[in-house]
Structures are given as structure tokens and as C-alpha cells.
Scaffold this motif. Structure first.
Motif, PDB file in Angstrom:
ATOM      1  N   ASN A  11       0.782  -1.238   0.000  1.00 57.61           N
ATOM      2  CA  ASN A  11       0.000   0.000   0.000  1.00 57.61           C
ATOM      3  C   ASN A  11       0.822   1.302   0.000  1.00 57.61           C
ATOM      4  O   ASN A  11       0.273   2.379   0.223  1.00 57.61           O
ATOM      5  CB  ASN A  11      -0.960  -0.007   1.216  1.00 57.61           C
ATOM      6  CG  ASN A  11      -2.225   0.766   0.947  1.00 57.61           C
ATOM      7  OD1 ASN A  11      -2.817   0.619  -0.120  1.00 57.61           O
ATOM      8  ND2 ASN A  11      -2.633   1.600   1.866  1.00 57.61           N
ATOM      9  N   VAL A  12       2.120   1.218  -0.263  1.00 55.04           N
ATOM     10  CA  VAL A  12       2.938   2.439  -0.241  1.00 55.04           C
ATOM     11  C   VAL A  12       2.756   3.303  -1.488  1.00 55.04           C
ATOM     12  O   VAL A  12       3.137   4.478  -1.494  1.00 55.04           O
ATOM     13  CB  VAL A  12       4.452   2.140  -0.059  1.00 55.04           C
ATOM     14  CG1 VAL A  12       4.732   1.508   1.288  1.00 55.04           C
ATOM     15  CG2 VAL A  12       4.977   1.259  -1.176  1.00 55.04           C
ATOM     16  N   GLY A  13       2.204   2.675  -2.555  1.00 62.99           N
ATOM     17  CA  GLY A  13       1.996   3.419  -3.806  1.00 62.99           C
ATOM     18  C   GLY A  13       2.841   2.914  -4.966  1.00 62.99           C
ATOM     19  O   GLY A  13       3.074   3.639  -5.932  1.00 62.99           O
ATOM     20  N   THR A  16       0.839   2.785  -8.236  1.00 65.32           N
ATOM     21  CA  THR A  16       0.546   4.167  -8.641  1.00 65.32           C
ATOM     22  C   THR A  16       1.776   4.773  -9.318  1.00 65.32           C
ATOM     23  O   THR A  16       1.663   5.457 -10.335  1.00 65.32           O
ATOM     24  CB  THR A  16       0.158   5.025  -7.407  1.00 65.32           C
ATOM     25  OG1 THR A  16      -0.837   4.329  -6.653  1.00 65.32           O
ATOM     26  CG2 THR A  16      -0.386   6.382  -7.806  1.00 65.32           C
ATOM     27  N   PRO A  33      -4.481  -2.836   1.156  1.00 60.41           N
ATOM     28  CA  PRO A  33      -3.154  -3.477   1.076  1.00 60.41           C
ATOM     29  C   PRO A  33      -3.261  -4.865   0.463  1.00 60.41           C
ATOM     30  O   PRO A  33      -4.224  -5.588   0.726  1.00 60.41           O
ATOM     31  CB  PRO A  33      -2.704  -3.558   2.535  1.00 60.41           C
ATOM     32  CG  PRO A  33      -3.509  -2.536   3.260  1.00 60.41           C
ATOM     33  CD  PRO A  33      -4.823  -2.469   2.542  1.00 60.41           C
ATOM     34  N   GLY A  34      -2.296  -5.230  -0.360  1.00 61.60           N
ATOM     35  CA  GLY A  34      -2.312  -6.545  -1.007  1.00 61.60           C
ATOM     36  C   GLY A  34      -3.037  -6.516  -2.339  1.00 61.60           C
ATOM     37  O   GLY A  34      -3.535  -7.538  -2.805  1.00 61.60           O
ATOM     38  N   ALA A  69       4.512  -7.213  -5.730  1.00 61.48           N
ATOM     39  CA  ALA A  69       3.546  -7.341  -4.637  1.00 61.48           C
ATOM     40  C   ALA A  69       4.184  -6.759  -3.378  1.00 61.48           C
ATOM     41  O   ALA A  69       5.401  -6.808  -3.212  1.00 61.48           O
ATOM     42  CB  ALA A  69       3.221  -8.814  -4.429  1.00 61.48           C
ATOM     43  N   ASN A 135       6.904   8.457  -0.072  1.00 63.65           N
ATOM     44  CA  ASN A 135       5.708   8.813  -0.861  1.00 63.65           C
ATOM     45  C   ASN A 135       4.555   9.240   0.062  1.00 63.65           C
ATOM     46  O   ASN A 135       4.599   9.018   1.263  1.00 63.65           O
ATOM     47  CB  ASN A 135       5.294   7.608  -1.711  1.00 63.65           C
ATOM     48  CG  ASN A 135       4.209   7.950  -2.702  1.00 63.65           C
ATOM     49  OD1 ASN A 135       4.174   9.037  -3.268  1.00 63.65           O
ATOM     50  ND2 ASN A 135       3.290   7.016  -2.916  1.00 63.65           N
TER      51      ASN A 135
HETATM   52  N1  LIG Z   1      -2.657  10.674  -0.731  1.00 68.03           N
HETATM   53  C1  LIG Z   1      -1.904   9.880  -1.488  1.00 68.03           C
HETATM   54  N2  LIG Z   1      -2.335   8.653  -1.824  1.00 68.03           N
HETATM   55  C2  LIG Z   1      -1.532   7.889  -2.604  1.00 68.03           C
HETATM   56  C3  LIG Z   1      -0.273   8.328  -3.076  1.00 68.03           C
HETATM   57  N3  LIG Z   1       0.278   7.337  -3.803  1.00 68.03           N
HETATM   58  C4  LIG Z   1      -0.611   6.327  -3.794  1.00 68.03           C
HETATM   59  N4  LIG Z   1      -1.699   6.646  -3.085  1.00 68.03           N
HETATM   60  C5  LIG Z   1      -2.886   5.804  -2.772  1.00 68.03           C
HETATM   61  O1  LIG Z   1      -2.442   4.749  -1.937  1.00 68.03           O
HETATM   62  C6  LIG Z   1      -3.221   3.567  -2.171  1.00 68.03           C
HETATM   63  C7  LIG Z   1      -2.304   2.406  -2.496  1.00 68.03           C
HETATM   64  O2  LIG Z   1      -1.701   2.618  -3.747  1.00 68.03           O
HETATM   65  P1  LIG Z   1      -1.152   1.410  -4.642  1.00 68.03           P
HETATM   66  O3  LIG Z   1      -0.411   2.010  -5.784  1.00 68.03           O
HETATM   67  O4  LIG Z   1      -2.215   0.420  -4.923  1.00 68.03           O
HETATM   68  O5  LIG Z   1      -0.120   0.783  -3.593  1.00 68.03           O
HETATM   69  P2  LIG Z   1       0.799  -0.524  -3.780  1.00 68.03           P
HETATM   70  O6  LIG Z   1       2.093  -0.241  -3.092  1.00 68.03           O
HETATM   71  O7  LIG Z   1       0.869  -0.930  -5.197  1.00 68.03           O
HETATM   72  O8  LIG Z   1      -0.044  -1.570  -2.905  1.00 68.03           O
HETATM   73  P3  LIG Z   1      -0.023  -3.191  -2.938  1.00 68.03           P
HETATM   74  O9  LIG Z   1      -0.082  -3.616  -4.373  1.00 68.03           O
HETATM   75  O10 LIG Z   1      -1.227  -3.547  -2.169  1.00 68.03           O
HETATM   76  O11 LIG Z   1       1.244  -3.593  -2.258  1.00 68.03           O
HETATM   77  C8  LIG Z   1      -4.177   3.933  -3.312  1.00 68.03           C
HETATM   78  O12 LIG Z   1      -5.412   4.293  -2.743  1.00 68.03           O
HETATM   79  C9  LIG Z   1      -3.494   5.120  -3.981  1.00 68.03           C
HETATM   80  O13 LIG Z   1      -4.397   5.969  -4.657  1.00 68.03           O
HETATM   81  C10 LIG Z   1       0.163   9.642  -2.693  1.00 68.03           C
HETATM   82  O14 LIG Z   1       1.241  10.121  -3.022  1.00 68.03           O
HETATM   83  N5  LIG Z   1      -0.703  10.365  -1.895  1.00 68.03           N
END
Ligand SMILES: Nc1nc2c(ncn2[C@@H]2O[C@H](COP(=O)(O)OP(=O)(O)OP(=O)(O)O)[C@@H](O)[C@H]2O)c(=O)[nH]1
Ligand SMILES: [Mg+2]
Length: 186
Positions: A11-13, A16, A33-34, A69, A135
Motif C-alpha cells: 500500500n505504499v503506492g 501508482t 493493502p495486497g 507485490a 511517498n
Molecule cells: N494521498 C496519497 N495517496 C496515494 C499516493 N500514492 C498512492 N496513493 C494511494 O495509496 C493507495 C495504495 O496505492 P497502490 O499504488 O495500490 O499501492 P501498492 O504499493 O501498489 O499496494 P499493494 O499492491 O497492495 O502492495 C491507493 O489508494 C493510492 O491511490 C500519494 O502520493 N498520496
């Protein structure tokens, strides 16, 4: 060709960032997360780095971005929920093969212990260039960000990039770092 792996706790982004670097929706993003269930997700493309940021020594234009992941639970020092022990090992093997690693830290959670240990292993045992990114800085007051930055600097012995994928603060800095490290491409 440069191989860049984006790693971090859940869930760190990571996904994204993958989408932002590619400039399209290639990886699923959600607040749960996940979300990324495929352990290793590769994407081939061009790094959209402005000419002015390019490394004067040259370097790779083409990129293989690897979204991964989440390696750990955001709160505890346990494996990410979609990773079996075997998948975890498989993922580490893939990360070790990358030319450059982006280690993402969630500003709202701080530096993860498991990630800290992994960072050391990748840096010192495998001699990988690692770009550290804090992030989601849009979600945390500035003074807390500055404190976290100092902690990360001390513990990981390098300067992190402060970034938000909502405001895109710090994104150009990351592109610059990627352009710089592209000289290490094989
Ligand atoms: N406010 C904010 N939210 C963010 C930012 N970057 C990502 N998000 C949010 O954080 C959540 C997780 O983002 P993901 O890109 O799915 O994270 P991930 O690291 O791929 O997560 P997993 O695949 O579950 O490990 C989403 O709701 C995004 O929209 C940011 O810089 N600011
Ligand atoms: Mg993901």
C-alpha cells in the motif's frame, strides 16, 4: 535497456508510481493493502525523461519496470498477505536481478523494519543502486516529513526523495535519479 524494480511494504503506492512512470493505467491501484497479487509484474516501455534531465554520459532509454507485490504488511514485520514463503523468495531473486531499485516508504507509516533489513542486503551484499522515495507526503504535516527524512537518512545512509503522487511533488527529482542511474544499465 534498464531494469527497474519498485519495492516496498503493502500500500505504499508502488503500482501508482508504475502507472505514473509509464503514463497510463497498467497496474491496479486501490486503498486495500495486497492489491497487486501477481508477484512480479513487468512492463516494457520508454522512460519519459525530458532531454534536459538526461545523463550526459548517456544511458538506457528503454525501461523494464517491475511492479511487485507488497513485501511486508504495512504495520507488522510479516510477509505481504499475497506472498507465500516461496513467492517471497522468488520476488527477492527478481529484485536482485534489477539494475536499479526504487525503495518506497509510506510517509504515513514510516520506515518499515523488514524493508530496512532488505535495503541493507540489497545495497551491501548485492551492491544495487537504490533510490529511496518517501511517498504520500501530501498526507503528512511538513515537520513530520522532515523528521522522517532525517530518520531515513540516518538509518539507510542516503538522502530520500520526498514525493507525492497526488500533487506530483518530487516526481521530477525521481526522473532525474532514474536518468542518472540509467548509466548502470546492462
Ligand atoms: N494521498 C496519497 N495517496 C496515494 C499516493 N500514492 C498512492 N496513493 C494511494 O495509496 C493507495 C495504495 O496505492 P497502490 O499504488 O495500490 O499501492 P501498492 O504499493 O501498489 O499496494 P499493494 O499492491 O497492495 O502492495 C491507493 O489508494 C493510492 O491511490 C500519494 O502520493 N498520496
Ligand atoms: Mg500494487
Amino acid at each position: 535497456m534498464i531494469k527497474v524494480a519498485i519495492i516496498g511494504a503493502e500500500n505504499v503506492g508502488k503500482s501508482t508510481l508504475m502507472n505514473a512512470l509509464i503514463g497510463g493505467k497498467v497496474s491496479e491501484v486501490s486503498e486495500t493493502p495486497g492489491t497487486t497479487k501477481t508477484t512480479i509484474k513487468r512492463y516494457f516501455g520508454k522512460v519519459k525523461i525530458p532531454k534536459t534531465m538526461k545523463n550526459p554520459y548517456g544511458g538506457a532509454d528503454e525501461i523494464i519496470l517491475i511492479d511487485t507485490a507488497g513485501l511486508f504488511d504495512p504495520e507488522k514485520e510479516v510477509r505481504g498477505k499475497v506472498l507465500s514463503e516461496e513467492k517471497f523468495k522468488e520476488l527477492i531473486e527478481e529484485i536482485v536481478k534489477a539494475d536499479v531499485i526504487i525503495h518506497m516508504i509510506d510517509a504515513t507509516k514510516g520506515l518499515h523494519r523488514g524493508m530496512e533489513k532488505l535495503h541493507y542486503m540489497l545495497k551491501f551484499r548485492y551492491e544495487k543502486p537504490i533510490i529511496v522515495v518517501i511517498n504520500k507526503i501530501d498526507l503528512v504535516p511538513r515537520e513530520r516529513i522532515e523528521k522522517l527524512k532525517e530518520i531515513v537518512k540516518k538509518r539507510l545512509e542516503q538522502e530520500p526523495i520526498l514525493m507525492s503522487l497526488v500533487t506530483y511533488e518530487g516526481f521530477n527529482e525521481l526522473l532525474k535519479a532514474l536518468a542518472y542511474y540509467s548509466q548502470y544499465a546492462k
